[in-house]
Design a protein around this motif. Structure first.
Motif, PDB file in Angstrom:
ATOM      1  N   SER A   1      -9.929 -13.804   1.127  1.00  0.00           N
ATOM      2  CA  SER A   1      -9.805 -13.784  -0.339  1.00  0.00           C
ATOM      3  C   SER A   1      -8.580 -13.008  -0.792  1.00  0.00           C
ATOM      4  O   SER A   1      -8.153 -13.128  -1.935  1.00  0.00           O
ATOM      5  CB  SER A   1     -11.065 -13.181  -0.969  1.00  0.00           C
ATOM      6  N   ARG A   2      -8.022 -12.202   0.106  1.00  0.00           N
ATOM      7  CA  ARG A   2      -6.775 -11.501  -0.189  1.00  0.00           C
ATOM      8  C   ARG A   2      -5.888 -11.599   1.050  1.00  0.00           C
ATOM      9  O   ARG A   2      -6.348 -11.383   2.164  1.00  0.00           O
ATOM     10  CB  ARG A   2      -7.050 -10.032  -0.520  1.00  0.00           C
ATOM     11  N   PRO A   3      -4.621 -11.926   0.906  1.00  0.00           N
ATOM     12  CA  PRO A   3      -3.758 -12.087   2.083  1.00  0.00           C
ATOM     13  C   PRO A   3      -3.438 -10.765   2.758  1.00  0.00           C
ATOM     14  O   PRO A   3      -3.379  -9.707   2.113  1.00  0.00           O
ATOM     15  CB  PRO A   3      -2.493 -12.730   1.497  1.00  0.00           C
ATOM     16  N   VAL A   4      -3.229 -10.824   4.070  1.00  0.00           N
ATOM     17  CA  VAL A   4      -2.838  -9.638   4.829  1.00  0.00           C
ATOM     18  C   VAL A   4      -1.528  -9.064   4.303  1.00  0.00           C
ATOM     19  O   VAL A   4      -1.298  -7.853   4.365  1.00  0.00           O
ATOM     20  CB  VAL A   4      -2.722  -9.988   6.326  1.00  0.00           C
ATOM     21  N   MET A   5      -0.672  -9.917   3.758  1.00  0.00           N
ATOM     22  CA  MET A   5       0.591  -9.444   3.207  1.00  0.00           C
ATOM     23  C   MET A   5       0.374  -8.335   2.177  1.00  0.00           C
ATOM     24  O   MET A   5       1.203  -7.426   2.041  1.00  0.00           O
ATOM     25  CB  MET A   5       1.367 -10.592   2.571  1.00  0.00           C
ATOM     26  N   ASP A   6      -0.751  -8.370   1.444  1.00  0.00           N
ATOM     27  CA  ASP A   6      -1.037  -7.313   0.473  1.00  0.00           C
ATOM     28  C   ASP A   6      -1.089  -5.949   1.149  1.00  0.00           C
ATOM     29  O   ASP A   6      -0.547  -4.966   0.644  1.00  0.00           O
ATOM     30  CB  ASP A   6      -2.376  -7.581  -0.224  1.00  0.00           C
ATOM     31  N   ALA A   7      -1.771  -5.885   2.299  1.00  0.00           N
ATOM     32  CA  ALA A   7      -1.891  -4.613   3.017  1.00  0.00           C
ATOM     33  C   ALA A   7      -0.535  -4.154   3.542  1.00  0.00           C
ATOM     34  O   ALA A   7      -0.205  -2.968   3.503  1.00  0.00           O
ATOM     35  CB  ALA A   7      -2.885  -4.751   4.163  1.00  0.00           C
ATOM     36  N   VAL A   8       0.265  -5.097   4.034  1.00  0.00           N
ATOM     37  CA  VAL A   8       1.592  -4.760   4.554  1.00  0.00           C
ATOM     38  C   VAL A   8       2.487  -4.221   3.438  1.00  0.00           C
ATOM     39  O   VAL A   8       3.177  -3.205   3.601  1.00  0.00           O
ATOM     40  CB  VAL A   8       2.236  -5.994   5.219  1.00  0.00           C
ATOM     41  N   LEU A   9       2.466  -4.884   2.287  1.00  0.00           N
ATOM     42  CA  LEU A   9       3.292  -4.436   1.171  1.00  0.00           C
ATOM     43  C   LEU A   9       2.806  -3.098   0.622  1.00  0.00           C
ATOM     44  O   LEU A   9       3.611  -2.286   0.152  1.00  0.00           O
ATOM     45  CB  LEU A   9       3.297  -5.491   0.062  1.00  0.00           C
ATOM     46  N   GLU A  10       1.515  -2.859   0.683  1.00  0.00           N
ATOM     47  CA  GLU A  10       1.000  -1.574   0.223  1.00  0.00           C
ATOM     48  C   GLU A  10       1.535  -0.441   1.092  1.00  0.00           C
ATOM     49  O   GLU A  10       1.866   0.636   0.598  1.00  0.00           O
ATOM     50  CB  GLU A  10      -0.530  -1.588   0.234  1.00  0.00           C
ATOM     51  N   VAL A  11       1.616  -0.672   2.395  1.00  0.00           N
ATOM     52  CA  VAL A  11       2.194   0.337   3.283  1.00  0.00           C
ATOM     53  C   VAL A  11       3.667   0.550   2.958  1.00  0.00           C
ATOM     54  O   VAL A  11       4.148   1.687   2.882  1.00  0.00           O
ATOM     55  CB  VAL A  11       2.029  -0.083   4.758  1.00  0.00           C
ATOM     56  N   LEU A  12       4.406  -0.515   2.752  1.00  0.00           N
ATOM     57  CA  LEU A  12       5.828  -0.384   2.446  1.00  0.00           C
ATOM     58  C   LEU A  12       6.049   0.373   1.142  1.00  0.00           C
ATOM     59  O   LEU A  12       7.022   1.113   0.998  1.00  0.00           O
ATOM     60  CB  LEU A  12       6.471  -1.774   2.356  1.00  0.00           C
ATOM     61  N   ARG A  13       5.147   0.200   0.194  1.00  0.00           N
ATOM     62  CA  ARG A  13       5.276   0.912  -1.074  1.00  0.00           C
ATOM     63  C   ARG A  13       4.894   2.383  -0.952  1.00  0.00           C
ATOM     64  O   ARG A  13       5.538   3.253  -1.523  1.00  0.00           O
ATOM     65  CB  ARG A  13       4.400   0.242  -2.151  1.00  0.00           C
ATOM     66  N   HIS A  14       3.804   2.670  -0.235  1.00  0.00           N
ATOM     67  CA  HIS A  14       3.208   3.994  -0.337  1.00  0.00           C
ATOM     68  C   HIS A  14       3.186   4.807   0.956  1.00  0.00           C
ATOM     69  O   HIS A  14       2.899   5.999   0.918  1.00  0.00           O
ATOM     70  CB  HIS A  14       1.779   3.876  -0.869  1.00  0.00           C
ATOM     71  N   GLU A  15       3.450   4.198   2.109  1.00  0.00           N
ATOM     72  CA  GLU A  15       3.407   4.931   3.378  1.00  0.00           C
ATOM     73  C   GLU A  15       4.405   4.312   4.346  1.00  0.00           C
ATOM     74  O   GLU A  15       4.087   4.002   5.485  1.00  0.00           O
ATOM     75  CB  GLU A  15       1.992   4.883   3.956  1.00  0.00           C
ATOM     76  N   THR A  16       5.598   4.137   3.851  1.00  0.00           N
ATOM     77  CA  THR A  16       6.605   3.390   4.589  1.00  0.00           C
ATOM     78  C   THR A  16       6.854   3.989   5.972  1.00  0.00           C
ATOM     79  O   THR A  16       6.919   5.216   6.128  1.00  0.00           O
ATOM     80  CB  THR A  16       7.914   3.316   3.783  1.00  0.00           C
ATOM     81  N   PRO A  17       6.958   3.165   6.999  1.00  0.00           N
ATOM     82  CA  PRO A  17       7.089   3.686   8.370  1.00  0.00           C
ATOM     83  C   PRO A  17       8.415   4.368   8.657  1.00  0.00           C
ATOM     84  O   PRO A  17       8.479   5.246   9.514  1.00  0.00           O
ATOM     85  CB  PRO A  17       6.912   2.432   9.234  1.00  0.00           C
ATOM     86  N   LEU A  18       9.477   3.983   7.967  1.00  0.00           N
ATOM     87  CA  LEU A  18      10.768   4.638   8.162  1.00  0.00           C
ATOM     88  C   LEU A  18      11.005   5.519   6.941  1.00  0.00           C
ATOM     89  O   LEU A  18      11.686   5.147   5.996  1.00  0.00           O
ATOM     90  CB  LEU A  18      11.874   3.599   8.328  1.00  0.00           C
ATOM     91  N   ALA A  19      10.433   6.713   6.977  1.00  0.00           N
ATOM     92  CA  ALA A  19      10.285   7.525   5.774  1.00  0.00           C
ATOM     93  C   ALA A  19      11.584   8.152   5.283  1.00  0.00           C
ATOM     94  O   ALA A  19      11.806   8.252   4.073  1.00  0.00           O
ATOM     95  CB  ALA A  19       9.250   8.625   6.027  1.00  0.00           C
ATOM     96  N   ASN A  20      12.435   8.604   6.195  1.00  0.00           N
ATOM     97  CA  ASN A  20      13.629   9.363   5.786  1.00  0.00           C
ATOM     98  C   ASN A  20      14.829   8.986   6.639  1.00  0.00           C
ATOM     99  O   ASN A  20      15.376   9.813   7.372  1.00  0.00           O
ATOM    100  CB  ASN A  20      13.358  10.866   5.900  1.00  0.00           C
ATOM    101  N   TYR A  21      15.243   7.734   6.520  1.00  0.00           N
ATOM    102  CA  TYR A  21      16.373   7.319   7.343  1.00  0.00           C
ATOM    103  C   TYR A  21      17.406   6.509   6.551  1.00  0.00           C
ATOM    104  O   TYR A  21      18.156   5.734   7.113  1.00  0.00           O
ATOM    105  CB  TYR A  21      15.877   6.536   8.559  1.00  0.00           C
ATOM    106  N   GLY A  22      17.425   6.703   5.246  1.00  0.00           N
ATOM    107  CA  GLY A  22      18.522   6.156   4.451  1.00  0.00           C
ATOM    108  C   GLY A  22      19.574   7.243   4.332  1.00  0.00           C
ATOM    109  O   GLY A  22      19.565   8.024   3.380  1.00  0.00           O
ATOM    110  N   ILE A  23      20.480   7.332   5.309  1.00  0.00           N
ATOM    111  CA  ILE A  23      21.364   8.490   5.424  1.00  0.00           C
ATOM    112  C   ILE A  23      22.817   8.113   5.130  1.00  0.00           C
ATOM    113  O   ILE A  23      23.371   7.200   5.741  1.00  0.00           O
ATOM    114  CB  ILE A  23      21.255   9.109   6.830  1.00  0.00           C
ATOM    115  N   LEU A  24      23.402   8.840   4.170  1.00  0.00           N
ATOM    116  CA  LEU A  24      24.797   8.633   3.791  1.00  0.00           C
ATOM    117  C   LEU A  24      25.484   9.982   3.667  1.00  0.00           C
ATOM    118  O   LEU A  24      24.843  11.030   3.771  1.00  0.00           O
ATOM    119  CB  LEU A  24      24.904   7.856   2.472  1.00  0.00           C
TER     120      LEU A  24
END
Length: 413
Positions: A271-294
């Protein structure tokens, strides 16, 4: 160069917020709150004695990511001052690949990678994911219990990437172990970098002597005419950037799903796609937390902070995700992924977003087809996380389920 407002107040450099210890792994949100209390740009520490500016505000993050005239990805000025035994040197040192270059050089390397990855058809990648999931479930399914980190998410990615780059399944443990140590940025980071570097060098050497239908061979033969060193550096980046974040994305998504039985049932029932869970992680618990380095090309005032050259400026996707979760508490499930910056932005935005999403969603769908009654052994708030500033990564995710044998028919929910 873009002009930014003058600093509103003096910025104290006396108490950097640690992003590398066990305390950060246990409670990253507390550390992010401390950084945000300093303003849009806080003062943090990526390792003992290794300071960095940490961007925790979305507007400031976009200002950095979309302004190549002011900000560079070239880390060599920082590297010249870093200790030879710095635990983060393996993750930040300059290499000739898209992550650490700008302008024409960046485009040359990025084009070679994208052209090779574009030849990986979605249906072929889907079949690779299914083959590996079936193989792994065949190993631990009869036991009725497993660790979805060490038995599933991490070996899943090593097997897939070994296959894509032209190595046999037997080499997967070596890749898994070396990357894990490198990404944590701890005492074993240097050894992990050396082992991973040897792994990649041996792979490129073998493919230089005998090509195959794989990404390594495509990089060697690409019209960009990459040197041997450049090919090694592209593979070093792509395998690492693809393996670790995607493995953590799978594990973190499964953790959030299993930690909420009602939510999990809506996913397994279809009733809800798995993509919802994946996007929720990307929004709120992203696996690459601090690697946008400039790095600032010149010293400047930026959102109230005087930024020096040669000091990492880290776009904290983890801090941005936590702030997003607080702001969207009344509407936790968004219809798309526009509310996060986990893929980056601007010219360096992740070029393989669709590949990573396909791998994660197919892997989760496939294992929940095999094991629809997955049940966590440990409550989610008692799970432990690997230390290190760069990734949000579970140490383990123990589960139990009805035992399944390899000859069990896989039935869609």
């Amino acid at each position: 160069m873009t002009s930014y407002p003058a600093p509103a107040a003096a910025f104290s450099l006396s108490a950097p917020v640690r992003l590398w210890d066990e305390g950060f792994a246990a409670d990253p949100h507390g550390r992010y709150e401390a950084l945000r209390a300093q303003g849009p740009v806080g003062w943090g520490e990526l390792a003992p004695g290794e300071p960095a500016y940490i961007v925790t505000d979305r507007r400031a993050a976009l200002d950095v990511l979309h302004d190549p005239g002011t900000w560079s990805h070239d880390s060599r000025e920082w590297e010249a001052t870093a200790a030879a035994d710095s635990p983060i040197l393996g993750m930040l040192k300059w290499r000739p690949n898209p992550l650490f270059t700008d302008g024409a050089a960046h485009m040359r390397y990025r084009t070679a990678l994208v052209d090779g990855l574009d030849l990986v058809e979605p249906h072929d990648l889907r079949e690779r994911v299914h083959r590996v999931v079936d193989l792994l479930v065949g190993r631990f399914g009869p036991a009725g219990s497993a660790d979805l980190v060490d038995d599933f998410a991490r070996p899943l990615m090593t097997l897939i990437f070994n296959n894509l780059f032209g190595l046999p399944d037997s080499e997967s443990a070596r890749l898994n172990n070396s990357l894990g140590r490198l990404m944590e940025g701890g005492d074993e980071a240097a050894a992990g970098e050396v082992e991973y570097g040897e792994y990649v060098t041996e792979l490129v050497t073998a493919k230089t002597l005998q090509r195959g239908d794989d990404l390594t061979s495509r990089l060697i033969d690409h019209p960009a005419d990459l040197t041997y060193e450049e090919v090694v550096c592209q593979v070093f980046l792509t395998m690492g950037a693809g393996h670790e974040p995607t493995a953590n994305l799978v594990a973190n998504a499964l953790s959030r799903m299993l930690g909420n039985p009602a939510y999990y049932s809506t996913l397994t029932s279809g009733s809800r796609p798995v993509m919802d869970a994946v996007l929720e992680v990307l929004r709120h618990e992203t696996p690459l937390a601090n690697y946008g380095i400039l790095y600032a090309r010149e010293a400047l005032s930026f959102h109230g902070v005087w930024v020096r050259t040669g000091v990492p400026v880290v776009v904290s996707y983890g801090a941005l995700g936590y702030l997003s979760e607080q702001d969207s508490a009344d509407e936790p499930h968004h219809p798309n992924d526009a509310s996060h910056l986990s893929w980056g932005a601007g010219a360096h935005k992740c070029p393989v977003k669709q590949h990573a999403l396909l791998i994660a969603t197919e892997a989760i769908e496939r294992i929940t087809q095999w094991l629809p009654d997955l049940e966590p052994v440990t409550p989610r708030d008692q799970l432990t996380w690997r230390p290190g500033p760069f990734v949000r990564s579970l140490k383990s995710l123990p589960v139990r389920f009805t035992p399944r044998t390899p000859d069990t028919t896989v039935v869609a929910p």
